[in-house]
Write an enzyme that holds these catalytic residues in place. Structure first.
Site, PDB file in Angstrom:
ATOM      1  N   GLY A 134       0.819  -1.218   0.000  1.00  0.00           N
ATOM      2  CA  GLY A 134       0.000   0.000   0.000  1.00  0.00           C
ATOM      3  C   GLY A 134       0.847   1.260   0.000  1.00  0.00           C
ATOM      4  CB  SER A 181       0.292   3.895  -4.783  1.00  0.00           C
ATOM      5  OG  SER A 181      -0.891   3.668  -4.044  1.00  0.00           O
ATOM      6  CB  VAL A 215      -2.097  -7.374   0.271  1.00  0.00           C
ATOM      7  CG1 VAL A 215      -0.886  -6.585  -0.203  1.00  0.00           C
ATOM      8  CG2 VAL A 215      -3.135  -6.465   0.916  1.00  0.00           C
ATOM      9  CG  ASN A 252       1.008   1.290   4.885  1.00  0.00           C
ATOM     10  OD1 ASN A 252       0.779   2.002   5.857  1.00  0.00           O
ATOM     11  ND2 ASN A 252       0.676   1.657   3.639  1.00  0.00           N
ATOM     12  CE1 TYR A 295      -8.672   1.207   8.875  1.00  0.00           C
ATOM     13  CE2 TYR A 295      -8.829   2.157  11.070  1.00  0.00           C
ATOM     14  CZ  TYR A 295      -8.146   1.996   9.876  1.00  0.00           C
ATOM     15  OH  TYR A 295      -6.928   2.619   9.706  1.00  0.00           O
ATOM     16  CE  LYS A 331      -5.680  -0.766   9.756  1.00  0.00           C
ATOM     17  NZ  LYS A 331      -4.485  -1.073   8.941  1.00  0.00           N
ATOM     18  CB  ILE A 362      -1.772   9.910   9.518  1.00  0.00           C
ATOM     19  CG1 ILE A 362      -1.397   9.151  10.811  1.00  0.00           C
ATOM     20  CG2 ILE A 362      -0.535  10.357   8.751  1.00  0.00           C
ATOM     21  CD1 ILE A 362      -0.624   9.928  11.845  1.00  0.00           C
TER      22      ILE A 362
END
Ligand code: NDP
Length: 240
Positions: free
Chosen positions: A9, A11, A61, A87, A152, A156, A185
């Site tokens: 991940g 890009s 992935v 990632n 999510y 995680k 982020i």
């Protein structure tokens, strides 16, 4: 020369920053992504312009077959693969009653199957060389929970359990396994997050930058971090 590093991940966002940081630290980087070819080319061009080495590998992935083929190709190279940064990730936020099965599946498949598909084939070669660094991208949502992020946060949090268990399996082999748990982020992923609602929860009163996460990942990938394993390291401006 340092060992090759695979960043999934990469890009854009955090992964792109990690790829740049690892390349700057001397690792030849294999930059994985799913579909944003032009962006990935741009990151690779930046890395090469700065004197680094970068190869592009587009694959999903979460797709066992595609990942298996890619990992076979990567591991066939005589240059060792010493660093894996898992990632790649997606968010599909909705309160549970509105969360479609397809979104639940996509989020878990990308994070958890992605970890399995990419990491498993690389373990035994790392064990034979007695050196490796595996860094898994978790999230503050896994640690604190977050409304609308049941899938999510589950994915995680799952990656934290995998990190701690794999760290125990590999600690005697010179291979460290750690999770990084970022707060908010500034990347595409949080474009639709209403900042006025989340800012009061961030003591630092600002978003984090991809380069700040990348610096932490680059440290965990270094020889200096050899005694850090099985940890979940928050990078979140003080969110508790
Ligand atoms: P972005 O949405 O900006 O970038 C996601 C990257 O993952 C892209 O390179 C994308 O490729 C790639 N990707 C998505 N699905 C797949 C897949 N199936 N196979 C391969 N590559 C894939 O995300 P961020 O940079 O913000 O996030 C990076 C990681 O950090 C994620 O795991 C995320 O969950 C985590 N994180 C992010 C936080 C934030 O606030 N931004 C906070 C906490 C954790 P392509 O461009 O080709 O689509």
């Amino acid at each position: 020369m340092k060992a090759r590093a695979l960043v999934t991940g990469a890009s854009r966002g955090i992964g792109a920053a990690v790829a740049r940081a690892l390349a700057a630290a001397g690792h030849p980087v294999i930059l994985n992504y799913r579909s944003e070819h032009a962006l990935a080319e741009g990151v690779a061009a930046e890395i090469r312009a700065a004197g680094g080495s970068c190869t592009l590998m587009a694959f999903d992935v979460g797709d066992a077959e595609a990942s298996g083929a890619a990992m076979t190709q990567i591991l066939a190279d005589p240059e060792p693969l010493g660093v894996i940064v898992n990632n790649a990730g997606v968010a599909r936020d909705n309160p549970l009653p509105a969360l479609e099965r397809s979104d639940w599946d996509l989020v878990l498949r990308t994070t958890l199957d992605g970890f399995y598909n990419v990491t498993r084939p690389a373990i035994m070669p790392m064990v034979r060389r007695r050196w490796g660094r595996i860094i898994n991208m978790s999230s503050v949502s896994a640690v604190m929970g977050n409304r609308g992020q049941v899938a999510y946060a589950a994915a995680k949090a799952g990656i934290i359990g995998a990190t701690k268990s794999l760290a125990l399996e590999l600690a005697r082999r010179g291979i460290t396994v750690n999770a990084v748990a970022p707060g908010l982020i500034e990347t595409d992923m949080i474009k639709s997050v209403p900042l006025e609602q989340v800012m009061p929860r961030i003591p630092a009163q600002r978003l984090g930058q991809p380069d700040e996460v990348a610096a932490l990942v680059a440290f965990l990938a270094s020889d200096a971090a050899g005694y850090i394993t099985g940890q979940v390291i928050g990078i979140n401006g003080g969110m508790v």
